[in-house]
Design a protein around this motif. Structure first.
Motif, PDB file in Angstrom:
ATOM      1  N   THR A   1     -52.471 -14.617-112.642  1.00 22.03           N
ATOM      2  CA  THR A   1     -52.744 -13.092-112.240  1.00 22.03           C
ATOM      3  C   THR A   1     -51.676 -12.877-111.051  1.00 22.03           C
ATOM      4  O   THR A   1     -51.583 -13.655-110.210  1.00 22.03           O
ATOM      5  N   TRP A   2     -50.815 -11.773-111.466  1.00 21.74           N
ATOM      6  CA  TRP A   2     -49.641 -11.535-110.472  1.00 21.74           C
ATOM      7  C   TRP A   2     -49.636 -10.234-110.143  1.00 21.74           C
ATOM      8  O   TRP A   2     -49.965  -9.266-111.018  1.00 21.74           O
ATOM      9  N   LYS A   3     -49.646  -9.671-109.051  1.00 24.72           N
ATOM     10  CA  LYS A   3     -49.605  -8.332-108.491  1.00 24.72           C
ATOM     11  C   LYS A   3     -48.042  -7.780-108.796  1.00 24.72           C
ATOM     12  O   LYS A   3     -47.007  -8.384-108.335  1.00 24.72           O
ATOM     13  N   VAL A   4     -47.859  -6.430-109.091  1.00 26.13           N
ATOM     14  CA  VAL A   4     -46.764  -5.679-109.415  1.00 26.13           C
ATOM     15  C   VAL A   4     -46.705  -4.454-108.631  1.00 26.13           C
ATOM     16  O   VAL A   4     -47.785  -3.701-108.475  1.00 26.13           O
ATOM     17  N   LEU A   5     -45.530  -4.234-107.980  1.00 27.76           N
ATOM     18  CA  LEU A   5     -45.412  -3.304-107.089  1.00 27.76           C
ATOM     19  C   LEU A   5     -44.384  -2.289-108.024  1.00 27.76           C
ATOM     20  O   LEU A   5     -43.205  -2.551-108.264  1.00 27.76           O
ATOM     21  N   ALA A   6     -44.572  -1.052-108.190  1.00 25.75           N
ATOM     22  CA  ALA A   6     -43.885  -0.070-108.729  1.00 25.75           C
ATOM     23  C   ALA A   6     -43.068   1.002-107.597  1.00 25.75           C
ATOM     24  O   ALA A   6     -44.058   1.316-106.797  1.00 25.75           O
TER      25      ALA A   6
END
Length: 539
Positions: free
Chosen positions: A111-116
Motif C-alpha cells: 500500500t503506497w501513498k500518492v500525492l497529487a
C-alpha cells in the motif's frame, strides 16, 4: 532541469533514469529519454545520447537498471555541460559504472501513498479540476487509480491519498515563478514544481498535474521508469488508464507494443490506451499482458517457466479475470515464460474480455478476445511486443530456436468457470516425444443416460436422433455426432460408462480415473475408448 556541469569538477556521480511517455490521443509518440540525475531535491540531469544498451554490453554489467545504475562521469566527456555521448569511443574507457548499494525496495506489492500536485503558473493558470474534483477523480471515482490497481492485483497493490502539511484529500497546490509559456521544457517546470512541495508530506509517489497551457512542452503523460514521479497535462490526470499506465512506469515497466507501434498492445495497460474509455473517466478496465503480469509477481503460484527444447509444455491457461476471482485451479497457469539459450523470452497468456479486462476496444474483439496472446520481452523493465494472437487451431512458430523450430499451438478454448485455453509448446526436431493436440472423436463404449439406462449403442444410438444431444451430458460423450467439438473436445464426458477389467464390468466416471495414481491412470486411459470419453483426464 538539465544540469550544466562545472568544468572545475573532475567528475561527478549520477543515477541513470529513463523517462517514458504516453501521448494524448491523436498526438505523435514520444521515444524514451535517458538521463543521468545527480542526487538532491533539485532535479539536475545530464542527457545520455547514443546506444545505451550497446554501451552496457561492453561494461562490467550486461544492462543498466533505471533508477539504480550509477555512473561516475569525467566532466571532459560532457558536451556543453549538458549531454554525454555514449557512442564516443572514450566512454568505455573513462566512465566507471557501479550499482547503488542498499536494499532494493519493490513497490509492486503493498500500500503506497500518492500525492497529487496541481501546478499553477505565475498568472494563476492551473489545471481544470480543483482540489476536490481532482481528488475525486484520482482516489474516489467509480474507476480510480486505487481500485484499478487492486482489481488487477487481487488487492496486492493499493494506492491511497497522501497526508501531511497542506494536503487536502491527497492533493496540494504549488505556484511556479513564471508563466507556463516561458519554460523551455517540461523538465524545468517539473523540477521547480517538485522543489515547492512542502516538507512533512507522507507519500511515496508524486503526480504532477499541469494546466492545459503546458501543451507546447508536455504531450499526454510522462514518468520515470523505476522512479516515483509522473506528470500529466490537465484532464489526462483524471483518466484512470493514463494514471495506471504512468504509475506502471514508476513501478518499473516499459511499454507494450504491437508491430511498429510501441503502444499497440490492446490487452495491456502499458499499451497506448486504445480501450473503450476515452471521454469517460469511469471506464478503462484493463490489466496487463503476460510479460508485465509475470514481472509484477502477483500470482507467482500460477506462473511457469518452460525451456521447450528440453521439456514440452502441455497445459491450460486461465485469463486474468478468472484468476482474480479465484476460479483457477492447481495445475493450471496464468502466464508461461518460454526461454531458450540466446533467445529473447516469450510470454503467453489467455486473453478474455470480461470483468476486470472488459474494456478492450471493440475493434480487437475478433483478434484478441478469446485468444492466447504471445509477447516478446528481453527482461524486466523493458518494452514488450506482440508476436502472435492465437485462436483454437492456430500455431505460432519461430525458427532457429535451440537447433529447431519453436511451436506454440492452441488446441482449444473452452468456456466455463474458469474459461480454459489448452496449449502445447515444443521445439520441433529437438524436443523428445513432442505433444500433439488430440483429435475430436466419439467413443465406441456403452454409457448410461441421465436416467441410468444403459445405451448399448453409445454414440450410434445418439446419431439416430440428434435431439438426444440435448439430453443432459450426452453431447459431452459424443462431441462429433453432436457437433460440439469446439466447446467439448477437451472436457471429460459427463455420464457414467461401462468399464471392463479383469474383475468384470463396472460403472465408472472420469472423476474416478482422475483420482488414480499416475501409473494406474495411464493404464486405465490406455483401455480402448476410455480416452475418447475422459478427454481432459487422459490428455
Amino acid at each position: 532541469m538539465i544540469a550544466s556541469v562545472s568544468a572545475e569538477e573532475s567528475s561527478f556521480d549520477c543515477t541513470i533514469h529513463q523517462i517514458a511517455s504516453m501521448p494524448a490521443k491523436g498526438e505523435p509518440p514520444i521515444p524514451h529519454q535517458t538521463v543521468c540525475k545527480t542526487e538532491g531535491k533539485i532535479e539536475n540531469f545530464i542527457s545520455l545520447d547514443g546506444d545505451i544498451d550497446a554501451f552496457f554490453l561492453k561494461s562490467p554489467f550486461d544492462q543498466f537498471e533505471a533508477g539504480r545504475t550509477q555512473l561516475s562521469i569525467p566532466t571532459s566527456l560532457v558536451s556543453d555541460g549538458k549531454r554525454l555521448d555514449l557512442d564516443d569511443h572514450r566512454s568505455s574507457e573513462l566512465i566507471v559504472t557501479r550499482r547503488r548499494l542498499g536494499r532494493k525496495v519493490i513497490h509492486r506489492i503493498g500500500t503506497w501513498k500518492v500525492l497529487a500536485v496541481r501546478v499553477i503558473d505565475s498568472t494563476g493558470d492551473g489545471p481544470t479540476k480543483d482540489k476536490r474534483n481532482l481528488a475525486h477523480d484520482i482516489f474516489d471515482d467509480a474507476l480510480n487509480l486505487d481500485n484499478a490497481a487492486q482489481a488487477c492485483s487481487k488487492g496486492q497493490l493499493k494506492f491511497k491519498a497522501a497526508t501531511g502539511n497542506g494536503v487536502q484529500n491527497g492533493v496540494i497546490d504549488v505556484t511556479l515563478s513564471k508563466i507556463m509559456s516561458s519554460y523551455r521544457d517540461v523538465a524545468e517546470a517539473r523540477s521547480e514544481a517538485i522543489s515547492l512541495i512542502p516538507q512533512g508530506t507522507d507519500h511515496t509517489f508524486t503526480i504532477l498535474v499541469f494546466p492545459d497551457s503546458s501543451k507546447p512542452i508536455l504531450s499526454g503523460g510522462q514518468a520515470f521508469i523505476n522512479g516515483k514521479v509522473s506528470w500529466y497535462r490537465d484532464l489526462l490526470a483524471s483518466d484512470p488508464t493514463f494514471l495506471l499506465h504512468e504509475l506502471g512506469h514508476n513501478l518499473g515497466h516499459g511499454h507494450s507494443g504491437n508491430g511498429n507501434n510501441v503502444y499497440g498492445d490492446p490487452t495491456c495497460m502499458m499499451g497506448g490506451g486504445d480501450y473503450n474509455t476515452h471521454g469517460n473517466d469511469d471506464k478503462g478496465k484493463i490489466c496487463f499482458n503476460a510479460a508485465k503480469t509475470y514481472y509484477f509477481g502477483w500470482f507467482l503460484q500460477y506462473h511457469k517457466d518452460v525451456e521447450p527444447s528440453t521439456s514440452a509444455y502441455v497445459g491450460e491457461l486461465v485469463g486474468t479475470n478468472d484468476v482474480v476471482n479465484g476460479e483457477i485451479s492447481a495445475g493450471q497457469e496464468m502466464t508461461v515464460k518460454l526461454h531458450g539459450q540466446g533467445k529473447t523470452d516469450l510470454f503467453m497468456m489467455y486473453q478474455k474480455t470480461e470483468g476486470v479486462t472488459v474494456d478492450i476496444a471493440d475493434k480487437y474483439e475478433s483478434t484478441f478476445n478469446n485468444h492466447v496472446v504471445i509477447v516478446e520481452q528481453s527482461g524486466d523493465h523493458r518494452d514488450s511486443v506482440v508476436k502472435a494472437n492465437l485462436a483454437p487451431g492456430d500455431r505460432y512458430t519461430q525458427n532457429n530456436w535451440n537447433g529447431g523450430t519453436l511451436v506454440v499451438e492452441v488446441c482449444s478454448i473452452t468456456p466455463g468457470r474458469p474459461d480454459v485455453a489448452k496449449v502445447i509448446s515444443f521445439v520441433d526436431g529437438v524436443t523428445a516425444n513432442p505433444p500433439t493436440c488430440a483429435q475430436c472423436t466419439d467413443t465406441d463404449m456403452k454409457f448410461y443416460d441421465a436416467n441410468s439406462k444403459l445405451r448399448h449403442g453409445g454414440c450410434k444410438w445418439v446419431s439416430k436422433n440428434l435431439n438426444r444431444c440435448n439430453q443432459s451430458n450426452v453431447s459431452s460423450m459424443c462431441p462429433v455426432t453432436c457437433r460440439t467439438c469446439a466447446s467439448e473436445q477437451y472436457i471429460d464426458g459427463g455420464l457414467v460408462f461401462r468399464y471392463a477389467d479383469k474383475w468384470g464390468d463396472s460403472k465408472k466416471k472420469c472423476s474416478w480415473i482422475s483420482q488414480r495414481p499416475d501409473n494406474e491412470k495411464e493404464t486405465v486411459c490406455s483401455k480402448p475408448g476410455v480416452s475418447q470419453i475422459c478427454r481432459k483426464t487422459c490428455w
